[in-house]
Design a protein around this motif. Structure first.
Motif, short mmCIF file in Angstrom:
data_model
loop_
_atom_site.label_atom_id
_atom_site.label_comp_id
_atom_site.label_asym_id
_atom_site.label_seq_id
_atom_site.Cartn_x
_atom_site.Cartn_y
_atom_site.Cartn_z
N THR A 281 72.59 -27.33 49.31
CA THR A 281 72.25 -28.75 49.30
C THR A 281 73.35 -29.59 49.96
O THR A 281 73.28 -30.82 49.92
N LEU B 206 68.82 -24.08 33.00
CA LEU B 206 67.90 -23.93 34.14
C LEU B 206 67.39 -25.30 34.57
O LEU B 206 67.34 -25.62 35.76
N ALA C 56 72.44 -19.27 35.91
CA ALA C 56 71.21 -20.07 35.73
C ALA C 56 70.29 -19.99 36.95
O ALA C 56 69.73 -21.00 37.38
N PHE D 270 66.79 -19.30 38.70
CA PHE D 270 65.43 -19.45 38.17
C PHE D 270 64.74 -18.08 38.17
O PHE D 270 64.50 -17.51 39.25
N ASN E 170 68.90 -28.14 33.90
CA ASN E 170 70.05 -28.89 34.40
C ASN E 170 70.41 -28.47 35.83
O ASN E 170 70.79 -29.32 36.64
N ALA E 171 70.29 -27.18 36.10
CA ALA E 171 70.59 -26.69 37.46
C ALA E 171 69.65 -27.38 38.45
O ALA E 171 70.07 -27.84 39.51
N ALA E 172 68.37 -27.48 38.07
CA ALA E 172 67.39 -28.14 38.96
C ALA E 172 67.76 -29.61 39.16
O ALA E 172 67.68 -30.13 40.27
N ARG E 173 68.17 -30.26 38.08
CA ARG E 173 68.55 -31.69 38.18
C ARG E 173 69.73 -31.87 39.12
O ARG E 173 69.73 -32.77 39.96
N THR E 174 70.74 -31.00 38.98
CA THR E 174 71.91 -31.18 39.85
C THR E 174 71.55 -30.90 41.31
O THR E 174 72.29 -31.31 42.21
N MET E 175 70.44 -30.21 41.54
CA MET E 175 70.01 -29.98 42.93
C MET E 175 69.09 -31.09 43.42
O MET E 175 68.44 -30.96 44.45
N GLY E 176 69.00 -32.17 42.64
CA GLY E 176 68.28 -33.36 43.11
C GLY E 176 66.83 -33.44 42.66
O GLY E 176 66.12 -34.36 43.06
N ALA E 177 66.37 -32.48 41.83
CA ALA E 177 64.95 -32.50 41.44
C ALA E 177 64.68 -33.62 40.43
O ALA E 177 65.43 -33.78 39.47
N SER E 178 63.59 -34.36 40.66
CA SER E 178 63.21 -35.42 39.72
C SER E 178 62.75 -34.78 38.40
O SER E 178 62.44 -33.58 38.37
N VAL F 266 61.21 -31.11 37.84
CA VAL F 266 61.84 -30.16 36.92
C VAL F 266 60.77 -29.62 35.96
O VAL F 266 60.67 -28.42 35.71
N PRO G 108 72.23 -37.27 37.61
CA PRO G 108 72.68 -36.03 38.26
C PRO G 108 72.02 -35.85 39.63
O PRO G 108 72.63 -35.33 40.56
N GLN G 109 70.75 -36.31 39.72
CA GLN G 109 69.99 -36.13 40.97
C GLN G 109 70.63 -36.85 42.15
O GLN G 109 70.46 -36.45 43.29
N LEU H 41 75.47 -34.65 33.47
CA LEU H 41 74.62 -34.05 32.44
C LEU H 41 75.02 -34.56 31.06
O LEU H 41 74.27 -34.43 30.09
N TYR I 178 65.58 -24.32 46.76
CA TYR I 178 65.05 -25.27 45.76
C TYR I 178 65.54 -26.70 45.98
O TYR I 178 64.78 -27.66 45.89
N PHE J 221 76.66 -22.55 37.33
CA PHE J 221 76.74 -22.43 35.87
C PHE J 221 77.25 -21.05 35.48
O PHE J 221 77.11 -20.08 36.22
#
Lengths: 224, 229
Positions: A147, B120, A84, A86, B122-130, B134, A71-72, A46, A97, A80
């Motif tokens: 994941t 929020l 964090a 959703f 960033n959390a999605a990004r770390t879970m692999g979301a493009s 996101v 990061p992906q 990040l 997710y 976090f």
């Protein structure tokens, strides 16, 4: 083997740390503003260090001479501070997710296991604002582990909890680590927590490691 | 009153709907692109975006006339290549509407995206979301209340646009006579009944829009702020 060497200029000091670890729990301990969260964010991709490297089993996440991995593509779990979650998704959607559609069948067994270990199966249809702090922490842990990450980053994961729930969750973290056997990197302010959870504790001050404490392998929660 | 033509109502709705669609997409896009980026010239660009908010509509109209007139940069290009004439056409009314309502949408979108907790995303990004995922699953739905407010305000502003439209599209009955235009020229020619009719329509439209937005916002805020159950 996770190898980290990070150098990054911050506003008041230069972050300069390095360590190596296996599938253990490493605690980053230090006062606010000592660079702990920057380390986690660098590992997650990040933010990027100015120089150094981050490699996991020889695979470079970051290296001065190469383009950093996004990061992906790092396949990490990140819990976090304040979780964090959703807010517009149910607990179930939060947990699923990051699960890839192709791997849904394979993952469903793992998620079932997570739900049962963490005792949150009854919360699936609820929204984050409808559950307690301890439950949020468990849901966030389940989401981060769903994941199947190659390592887990936890930024003050228990700071928002009361003392009783905190001890309960510390035991849960240790239990999860025994099951998952991946590197856990935990940021905390609490010395007791650091000593209870950490196989290794790195004491940070103004971006430098001032002391490293290695504990002997330990510490099954007292109730197990 | 029997000789009232309803074209101003339909034209106004058409102009406002098209301009709001354009403004919504552009406002959301630019706001999302700019909100977490810093670069040289950003404040200049943002000031340029917001300029129509502080300029008299006639000045905006004058600028558009220079740009979109037959001899203007854009106007002559559109006429030569696409045979489209902007001046004295309903397209002119749409362009005037877009320019004056864009700042409202942009401001609302910036405020909505700024208020999002970056963790929020960033959390999605770390879970692999493009980045695309996101945006559609995290940023857009969470910013939606603010985006909707911007959309409604832009629509209302587009519906009420007068000054710049008059400069660019002129007043051609049946072609460029939006409701505000119809009111002005009805008063000018002494048709007070017609003017009152259109005033009533536009006040009712504006009032019900704001009523609906307030109702929706309160309902939405309640939904997210429910106590722990």
């Amino acid at each position: 083997m996770l190898k980290v060497q990070i150098r990054k200029k911050l506003s008041h000091f230069t972050l300069d740390v390095s360590w190596e670890m296996d599938n253990e729990i490493l605690v980053l301990f230090g006062p606010s503003g000592s660079g702990k969260t920057t380390i986690l964010n660098s590992m997650a991709g990040l933010t990027h260090p100015d120089s150094g490297f981050i490699t996991l089993n020889g695979r470079a996440f970051f290296h001065t001479q190469h383009k950093p991995l996004s990061p992906q593509k790092r396949n990490i779990g990140y819990l976090f501070q304040d979780y964090a979650l959703f807010p517009h998704m149910t607990v179930e959607k939060n947990i699923h997710y990051g699960v890839k559609k192709k791997a849904a069948n394979h993952s469903s067994f793992r998620i079932e296991q997570l739900l049962s270990v963490l005792g949150i199966g009854h919360l699936l249809k609820k929204y984050p604002h409808q559950i307690s702090g301890g439950e949020k922490q468990r849901v966030a842990l389940a989401r981060a582990l769903a994941t199947e990450p190659s390592f887990l980053l936890l930024d003050e994961p228990l700071s928002a909890l009361d003392q009783e729930t905190r001890i309960e969750c510390q035991n849960e973290l240790l239990r999860l680590h025994q099951i998952w056997r991946i590197p856990f990197i935990i940021v905390t302010h609490d010395m007791n927590e650091a000593e209870k959870l950490g196989d290794t504790i790195l004491f940070l001050e103004k971006g430098k490691i001032i002391q490293t404490v290695n504990h002997p392998p330990k510490k099954w929660p007292a109730d197990h | 009153m029997n000789d009232v033509h309803y074209s101003p109502l339909f034209l106004s709705l058409k102009v406002a709907a098209i301009s709001t669609s354009v403004v919504f997409i552009a406002g959301v896009l630019f706001a999302h692109l700019l909100v977490r980026r810093n670069f040289f010239g950003k404040s200049f660009l943002e000031s340029f975006f917001l300029l129509p908010l502080v300029l008299p509509p006639t000045v905006v109209g004058f600028g558009l006339l220079v740009l979109f007139g037959k001899n203007g940069w854009v106007g002559s290009w559109l006429l030569t290549w696409f045979d489209i004439q902007v001046v004295f056409s309903w397209i002119g009314a749409v362009i005037a509407s877009i320019v004056v309502s864009f700042p409202l949408m942009y401001q609302s979108a910036v405020a909505s995206f700024e208020s999002l907790d970056p963790r929020l995303e960033n959390a999605a990004r770390t879970m692999g979301a493009s980045e695309w995922r996101v945006f559609w699953t995290i940023s857009f739905p969470l910013a939606w209340p603010g985006l909707l407010a911007g959309l409604v305000l832009s629509f209302a502003r587009g519906l009420g646009e007068f000054g710049a439209t008059l400069m660019l599209a002129g007043y051609i009955p049946g072609k460029t006579d939006t409701i505000p235009m119809a009111i002005y020229f009805a008063v000018q020619s002494g048709h007070m009944e017609t003017a009152t009719f259109w005033v009533t329509i536009i006040v009712a439209l504006g009032f019900s829009t704001i009523m609906w937005l307030n109702w929706w916002t309160k309902r939405n805020v309640r939904r997210f702020a429910k106590d722990h159950t």
